[in-house]
Structure formats: structure tokens, C-alpha cells
Scaffold this active site. Structure first.
Site, PDB file in Angstrom:
ATOM      1  N   GLU A   8      -8.250  13.198  -7.593  1.00 39.98           N
ATOM      2  CA  GLU A   8      -6.389  13.005  -8.153  1.00 39.98           C
ATOM      3  C   GLU A   8      -6.156  14.341  -9.251  1.00 39.98           C
ATOM      4  O   GLU A   8      -6.964  15.160  -9.546  1.00 39.98           O
ATOM      5  CB  GLU A   8      -6.774  11.314  -8.815  1.00 39.98           C
ATOM      6  CG  GLU A   8      -4.543  11.866  -9.313  1.00 39.98           C
ATOM      7  CD  GLU A   8      -3.947  12.071  -8.361  1.00 39.98           C
ATOM      8  OE1 GLU A   8      -3.712  11.023  -7.298  1.00 39.98           O
ATOM      9  OE2 GLU A   8      -2.700  12.853  -8.101  1.00 39.98           O
ATOM     10  N   GLN A   9      -4.736  14.524  -8.472  1.00 44.54           N
ATOM     11  CA  GLN A   9      -4.902  15.884  -8.911  1.00 44.54           C
ATOM     12  C   GLN A   9      -3.652  15.990 -10.178  1.00 44.54           C
ATOM     13  O   GLN A   9      -4.109  17.070 -10.956  1.00 44.54           O
ATOM     14  CB  GLN A   9      -3.751  16.746  -8.112  1.00 44.54           C
ATOM     15  CG  GLN A   9      -2.386  16.060  -7.439  1.00 44.54           C
ATOM     16  CD  GLN A   9      -1.535  16.820  -6.823  1.00 44.54           C
ATOM     17  OE1 GLN A   9      -1.298  17.868  -5.988  1.00 44.54           O
ATOM     18  NE2 GLN A   9      -0.454  16.261  -6.420  1.00 44.54           N
TER      19      GLN A   9
ATOM     20  N   ARG B 192       5.920  -0.847  -8.963  1.00 40.32           N
ATOM     21  CA  ARG B 192       4.232   0.372  -7.688  1.00 40.32           C
ATOM     22  C   ARG B 192       3.640   0.335  -9.399  1.00 40.32           C
ATOM     23  O   ARG B 192       3.031   0.740  -8.750  1.00 40.32           O
ATOM     24  CB  ARG B 192       5.223   1.547  -7.834  1.00 40.32           C
ATOM     25  CG  ARG B 192       5.909   1.950  -6.715  1.00 40.32           C
ATOM     26  CD  ARG B 192       6.525   3.246  -6.302  1.00 40.32           C
ATOM     27  NE  ARG B 192       5.680   3.844  -5.448  1.00 40.32           N
ATOM     28  CZ  ARG B 192       5.301   4.075  -3.981  1.00 40.32           C
ATOM     29  NH1 ARG B 192       5.875   3.574  -2.964  1.00 40.32           N
ATOM     30  NH2 ARG B 192       4.681   4.416  -3.380  1.00 40.32           N
TER      31      ARG B 192
ATOM     32  N   TYR C  67      16.694  -5.763  -5.381  1.00 41.84           N
ATOM     33  CA  TYR C  67      15.925  -6.645  -5.409  1.00 41.84           C
ATOM     34  C   TYR C  67      15.163  -7.047  -7.227  1.00 41.84           C
ATOM     35  O   TYR C  67      14.750  -5.778  -7.541  1.00 41.84           O
ATOM     36  CB  TYR C  67      14.491  -6.925  -4.652  1.00 41.84           C
ATOM     37  CG  TYR C  67      13.834  -5.689  -4.802  1.00 41.84           C
ATOM     38  CD1 TYR C  67      12.354  -5.512  -5.003  1.00 41.84           C
ATOM     39  CD2 TYR C  67      14.174  -4.367  -3.201  1.00 41.84           C
ATOM     40  CE1 TYR C  67      11.467  -4.952  -4.993  1.00 41.84           C
ATOM     41  CE2 TYR C  67      12.890  -3.978  -3.271  1.00 41.84           C
ATOM     42  CZ  TYR C  67      12.293  -3.664  -3.800  1.00 41.84           C
ATOM     43  OH  TYR C  67      11.204  -2.745  -3.722  1.00 41.84           O
TER      44      TYR C  67
ATOM     45  N   ASP D 123       0.405   8.220   4.057  1.00 41.07           N
ATOM     46  CA  ASP D 123       1.025   9.202   4.784  1.00 41.07           C
ATOM     47  C   ASP D 123       0.605  10.721   4.693  1.00 41.07           C
ATOM     48  O   ASP D 123       1.306  11.199   5.071  1.00 41.07           O
ATOM     49  CB  ASP D 123       2.261   9.497   3.417  1.00 41.07           C
ATOM     50  CG  ASP D 123       3.560   8.327   3.076  1.00 41.07           C
ATOM     51  OD1 ASP D 123       3.077   7.598   3.879  1.00 41.07           O
ATOM     52  OD2 ASP D 123       4.119   8.583   2.500  1.00 41.07           O
TER      53      ASP D 123
HETATM   54  C1  LIG Z   1      12.473   5.884  -0.908  1.00 38.60           C
HETATM   55  C2  LIG Z   1      11.204   4.859  -0.345  1.00 38.60           C
HETATM   56  C3  LIG Z   1      10.828   3.856  -0.215  1.00 38.60           C
HETATM   57  C4  LIG Z   1       9.653   3.139  -0.063  1.00 38.60           C
HETATM   58  N1  LIG Z   1      10.040   1.566  -0.588  1.00 38.60           N
HETATM   59  C5  LIG Z   1       8.558   1.085  -0.015  1.00 38.60           C
HETATM   60  C6  LIG Z   1       8.265  -0.586   0.372  1.00 38.60           C
HETATM   61  O1  LIG Z   1       8.970  -0.910  -0.025  1.00 38.60           O
HETATM   62  N2  LIG Z   1       7.146  -0.841   1.454  1.00 38.60           N
HETATM   63  C7  LIG Z   1       6.129  -0.236   1.523  1.00 38.60           C
HETATM   64  O2  LIG Z   1       4.933  -0.467   2.149  1.00 38.60           O
HETATM   65  N3  LIG Z   1       6.203   1.400   1.535  1.00 38.60           N
HETATM   66  C8  LIG Z   1       7.352   2.134   0.898  1.00 38.60           C
HETATM   67  N4  LIG Z   1       7.520   3.691   0.767  1.00 38.60           N
HETATM   68  C9  LIG Z   1       6.865   4.304   1.035  1.00 38.60           C
HETATM   69  C10 LIG Z   1       5.195   4.597   0.648  1.00 38.60           C
HETATM   70  O3  LIG Z   1       5.853   4.507  -0.752  1.00 38.60           O
HETATM   71  C11 LIG Z   1       4.898   5.535   1.179  1.00 38.60           C
HETATM   72  O4  LIG Z   1       4.349   5.121   1.495  1.00 38.60           O
HETATM   73  C12 LIG Z   1       2.932   5.445   0.510  1.00 38.60           C
HETATM   74  O5  LIG Z   1       2.831   5.492  -1.036  1.00 38.60           O
HETATM   75  C13 LIG Z   1       1.936   6.034   0.975  1.00 38.60           C
HETATM   76  O6  LIG Z   1       0.495   6.162   0.136  1.00 38.60           O
HETATM   77  P1  LIG Z   1      -0.052   7.220   0.517  1.00 38.60           P
HETATM   78  O7  LIG Z   1      -1.577   6.664  -0.761  1.00 38.60           O
HETATM   79  O8  LIG Z   1      -0.449   7.569   0.977  1.00 38.60           O
HETATM   80  O9  LIG Z   1       0.204   8.287  -0.353  1.00 38.60           O
HETATM   81  P2  LIG Z   1       1.185   8.658  -1.776  1.00 38.60           P
HETATM   82  O10 LIG Z   1       1.547   7.342  -2.208  1.00 38.60           O
HETATM   83  O11 LIG Z   1       2.276   9.704  -1.989  1.00 38.60           O
HETATM   84  O12 LIG Z   1      -0.372   9.273  -2.621  1.00 38.60           O
HETATM   85  C14 LIG Z   1      -0.983  10.796  -2.212  1.00 38.60           C
HETATM   86  C15 LIG Z   1      -1.228  10.785  -3.601  1.00 38.60           C
HETATM   87  O13 LIG Z   1      -2.259  11.672  -3.693  1.00 38.60           O
HETATM   88  C16 LIG Z   1      -2.085  13.120  -4.716  1.00 38.60           C
HETATM   89  N5  LIG Z   1      -2.141  14.475  -4.042  1.00 38.60           N
HETATM   90  C17 LIG Z   1      -0.770  14.968  -2.812  1.00 38.60           C
HETATM   91  N6  LIG Z   1      -1.974  16.318  -3.528  1.00 38.60           N
HETATM   92  C18 LIG Z   1      -3.209  16.315  -3.321  1.00 38.60           C
HETATM   93  C19 LIG Z   1      -4.117  17.368  -4.007  1.00 38.60           C
HETATM   94  N7  LIG Z   1      -3.775  18.624  -3.479  1.00 38.60           N
HETATM   95  N8  LIG Z   1      -5.265  17.176  -4.523  1.00 38.60           N
HETATM   96  C20 LIG Z   1      -6.035  15.806  -5.192  1.00 38.60           C
HETATM   97  N9  LIG Z   1      -4.659  15.071  -4.710  1.00 38.60           N
HETATM   98  C21 LIG Z   1      -3.389  15.172  -4.468  1.00 38.60           C
HETATM   99  C22 LIG Z   1      -0.815  12.337  -4.812  1.00 38.60           C
HETATM  100  O14 LIG Z   1      -0.999  12.979  -6.809  1.00 38.60           O
HETATM  101  C23 LIG Z   1      -0.805  11.028  -4.798  1.00 38.60           C
HETATM  102  O15 LIG Z   1      -1.995  10.192  -6.188  1.00 38.60           O
HETATM  103  C24 LIG Z   1       8.552   4.206   0.267  1.00 38.60           C
HETATM  104  C25 LIG Z   1       8.790   5.153   0.703  1.00 38.60           C
HETATM  105  C26 LIG Z   1      10.200   5.454  -0.013  1.00 38.60           C
HETATM  106  C27 LIG Z   1       9.923   7.533   0.121  1.00 38.60           C
END
Ligand SMILES: Cc1cc2nc3c(=O)[nH]c(=O)nc-3n(C[C@H](O)[C@H](O)[C@H](O)COP(=O)(O)OP(=O)(O)OC[C@H]3O[C@@H](n4cnc5c(N)ncnc54)[C@H](O)[C@@H]3O)c2cc1C
Length: 389
Positions: free
Chosen positions: A33-34, A107, A216, A296
Site C-alpha cells: 500500500e502506498q 467505510r 442514510y 476500480d
Molecule cells: C461518491 C461515491 C460513492 C460510492 N458509494 C459506493 C457504495 O455505496 N457502494 C459501493 O459498492 N461502491 C461505492 N462507491 C465505489 C467504491 O468506493 C469504489 O468502487 C471502491 O472503493 C473500489 O475499491 P478498490 O479496492 O478497487 O479501490 P480503492 O478503494 O480506490 O483502493 C485502492 C488502494 O490502492 C492504493 N494505491 C493507489 N495507487 C497505489 C500505488 N501506486 N501503489 C500502492 N498502492 C496504491 C490506494 O491508496 C488505496 O488504498 C462509491 C464511489 C463514489 C465516488
């Protein structure tokens, strides 16, 4: 393949769920993790039944039952009158209809639980202050280089580093975000400060021209999570923690009913944030050699269905099951992509459609909710722990 060493880049919801699912199936995992410290922003997350099943698979079912809120009723509300356009009874019905609960949780609480569970399997599993920079790979393994100068080799690597994924940048493309002409505000407020405005249902979305406003309860009705999405091009910064003023938030919601204005006015001034919404097209490939993507990093989507994190959790469970089932990383990653690509592409495109529907519907001539029962069943009836792989 249980002897395989697995590197996961990113300790977000998706990376940690993948790590935990892999640990549960007997793999050795390291998560890089960064950030120098672990944590999540103060915001709410809806966990629909499909995501609940992923959390059940990794052993967090009891935690969710204890820590999350289960809204008993939902409603779509008219922006000016404050009256319900449609209502949904939720108490117990999600479990009956989809086979698992629908939750809302802070979260940070879910993130803390994932971190604790990964560390309970292996205290050394998460490495902080490791910002991924680039990778090299051949048929035998992957070497990741980090900005702190470290190099780490493993048999396979999973990029779970979010919507601006550097792993994706080094194997496929740099993500091309498009500004959608919309911005979101978020805030968190103690429930006791907004009790008079929490009418109709404990989870509501209010809908008006070019805008929605969702609120909510969290933490057993002690906190209220607020998100407003507004059609505006007043600014174009993407990020979860850009401070916003109450005046900016109120300006977007002029003429809205007293409950909406009352809640915005009650959010502490240092707890209002904004970010611009960007959209990305689905991509055809997620895997190159011994490296693949999830969450994502693979399929960032707009928030209108609240399914982004749910897709990341589903990915984590399906990917771990594929690595357990198949004899080689190539077969496992091919099966993972096959199982996940059409589903996540469909949810990404439906999230876009849902946003357009919210932005263009006329609440004065409301004809019914956009998503059909069939769509909801295909979304929420999915079971990542048992889907064919
Ligand atoms: C307004 C909003 C509301 C939302 N509400 C919901 C909801 O109610 N329900 C739902 O299911 N989803 C919701 N989402 C979507 C959800 O938040 C994301 O889809 C989810 O967090 C994706 O998870 P992830 O683990 O793929 O990425 P992230 O949660 O973005 O995690 C990525 C991780 O990688 C780390 N990282 C980044 N770059 C590097 C690097 N170069 N080297 C090492 N580490 C790195 C980051 O620091 C982070 O810890 C919402 C999004 C938004 C914008």
C-alpha cells in the site's frame, strides 16, 4: 497452486478482500500500500446482497451483522415537496428475495475489519509506504519496483490500486478519464443534529432537476451519511478529500425542501468534501502474463448504482477461487476474466444509465423507478462464492 506467492498492489476494499480470500484458501499473500498508514475516508458504503455474500465468504458475515445498519425502509423523494415518489420496504425482504442482507456501513469500519482479518492470518501481510512504480515480468514471475527503491518478486501480481491504477498503466494503458459535468458533495453529521429532517424512511434519495441527494444512517443510527451529486462544471478535481464550503453545497440545492436544507446546514463545516465525477470506458483486457487487475483498477464506474466496491469484493472472491481451482496462473486469470468481464461491463454501463436517468427525469411527472426487478435480481442475486468459474 497454493505454493504460489501472490503480490497485491493496493490495500483498498478490493485488494484486502482478495488477500483475505486467498489466505482463506491457503495462499501466501503480501499487500503493498502506498499510504504510510491504513485508513479510509469518513463516508458510507452500501453493501448489497451480492457484496454481502463476498464478505460472508471471507468470514466477515458476523462482523457485518454486528457493525452495519440494515435500513428497514427506503424511498425516492421529490426535491421540492419532500414527499415520497416511491417507497421500498427493506426489512428482511432483501434476505428473502436475494438470499443475503443489504447493509450500510461506515467505510472505515469495514476497512478496519478487513485489515484486522488479513493481519490475523499473517501479521506481516500488509506493507505500508510502498507506492508501486513499474513492473517487469516473464514466464516465471513478476518483479515490482516501488518508489521507495524496493523491488519485490512474486509468482503473480494483482493490481488493486484504484481508478488511477499505476499497475494498469504499466501493463495495459493509462486510464483515460472523462469529466461527466457532475460533482459530488459528501458529509457526515451526528444523527441527533438532524433528527427532525430524517422523515419518510431511514434511507432516502431525493431527486430534482440535474441533482440527487442521498442520506442514510450509519453506526446504529448515530451518524448520518450524506452525498449530493450535482450537474455542474464549477470545478474538475477528482479526489475524496477536497474540502468544500457549506455555501457551495447549499448553492447547488436552492429551492429544495426543508429536510435537505436542514441536513446540509447541520453538517459540521470541516466535514464537507467535494469531488468531480469522471467516467471511464470498459476495457477488453485485464491480464498480461502473470499480472491481472481487479476493482476500480479494472472497471472504475460512476456511483449511481452504489456498486463499485461491491464489484471489487466480488472480483476478489472469484479471483481467489480461480487461483485455487486452476493448475497454472494463465488458466486461472483467463477463467477469472471470463467470469467477471461481462458482469462488470454491464454494471459499469448500467451505472451510467442510472445517472442519466437521475439527471434527466422529471419528478413532477414521475413514472416509476429506472431499474427493473429483473436488473435488480441480476445485480443482487449474484453469488461470487458459488458462481461457475
Ligand atoms: C461518491 C461515491 C460513492 C460510492 N458509494 C459506493 C457504495 O455505496 N457502494 C459501493 O459498492 N461502491 C461505492 N462507491 C465505489 C467504491 O468506493 C469504489 O468502487 C471502491 O472503493 C473500489 O475499491 P478498490 O479496492 O478497487 O479501490 P480503492 O478503494 O480506490 O483502493 C485502492 C488502494 O490502492 C492504493 N494505491 C493507489 N495507487 C497505489 C500505488 N501506486 N501503489 C500502492 N498502492 C496504491 C490506494 O491508496 C488505496 O488504498 C462509491 C464511489 C463514489 C465516488
Amino acid at each position: 497452486m497454493r505454493d504460489l506467492s501472490v503480490s497485491v498492489i493496493g490495500a483498498g476494499m478490493g485488494g484486502l478482500t482478495a488477500a483475505l480470500a486467498l489466505q482463506k484458501l491457503g495462499f501466501k499473500v503480501r499487500v503493498y500500500e502506498q499510504a504510510p498508514a491504513l485508513g479510509e475516508v469518513g463516508a458510507g458504503l452500501t453493501i448489497s446482497p451480492n457484496a454481502t455474500r463476498a464478505l460472508d465468504f471471507v468470514g466477515l458475515g458476523p462482523f457485518m451483522a454486528e457493525a452495519a445498519d440494515k435500513p428497514s425502509a427506503g424511498a425516492l423523494v421529490h426535491y421540492r415537496t419532500g414527499e415520497a415518489l416511491t417507497r421500498t420496504q427493506r426489512d428482511g425482504s432483501f434476505k428473502d428475495t436475494y438470499g443475503a442482507e443489504y447493509y450500510q456501513i461506515h467505510r472505515a469500519d469495514l476497512h478496519d475489519a478487513l485489515v484486522a482479518a488479513v493481519r490475523a492470518h499473517d501479521e506481516e501481510a500488509i506493507r505500508l509506504s510502498h507506492a508501486f512504480d513499474h513492473l517487469e515480468q516473464d514466464e516465471n514471475g513478476v518483479t515490482a519496483s516501488f518508489k521507495n527503491g524496493t523491488k519485490i518478486s512474486s509468482d503473480v501480481l494483482i493490481g488493486a490500486d484504484g481508478s488511477r491504477s499505476a499497475v494498469r498503466g504499466s501493463i495495459i494503458d493509462t486510464v483515460q478519464p472523462k469529466f461527466t459535468g457532475q460533482a459530488a458533495f459528501r458529509g457526515m453529521v451526528p444523527a441527533e443534529a438532524v433528527e427532525p429532517y430524517m422523515t419518510i424512511a431511514n434511507s432516502t434519495t431525493t431527486m430534482g432537476p440535474g441533482h440527487i441527494f442521498t442520506r442514510y444512517y450509519l453506526r446504529h443510527e448515530k451518524l448520518v451519511n450524506v452525498v449530493g451529486i450535482a450537474k455542474t462544471d464549477a470545478w474538475k478535481e477528482e479526489g475524496w478529500s477536497i474540502p468544500a464550503t457549506r455555501e457551495e453545497f447549499l448553492t447547488e440545492y436552492q429551492g429544495w425542501n426543508d429536510n435537505v436544507i436542514g441536513i446540509i446546514n447541520a453538517i459540521p463545516k470541516d466535514k464537507i468534501f467535494k469531488w468531480a465525477l469522471f467516467d471511464r470506458d470498459p476495457i477488453p483486457e485485464w491480464t498480461v502474463g502473470r499480472t491481472t487487475l481487479l476493482g476500480d483498477a479494472a472497471h472504475p464506474m460512476l456511483p449511481f448504482l452504489g456498486m463499485g466496491a461491491a464489484m471489487a469484493l466480488e472480483d476478489g472472491v472469484v479471483l481467489a477461487r480461480c487461483l485455487e481451482k486452476y493448475a497454472t496462473p494463465a488458466e486461472a486469470f483467463a477463467a477469472y476474466e471470463e467470469a467477471r468481464k461481462e458482469r462488470t461491463k454491464g454494471v459499469l454501463l448500467d451505472s451510467r444509465k442510472q445517472g442519466i436517468w437521475y439527471q434527466t427525469s422529471d419528478p413532477d411527472n414521475f413514472t416509476g423507478f429506472a431499474s427493473t426487478g429483473e436488473l435488480r435480481m441480476s445485480l443482487m442475486g449474484y453469488d461470487p462464492a458459488n458462481v461457475e468459474i
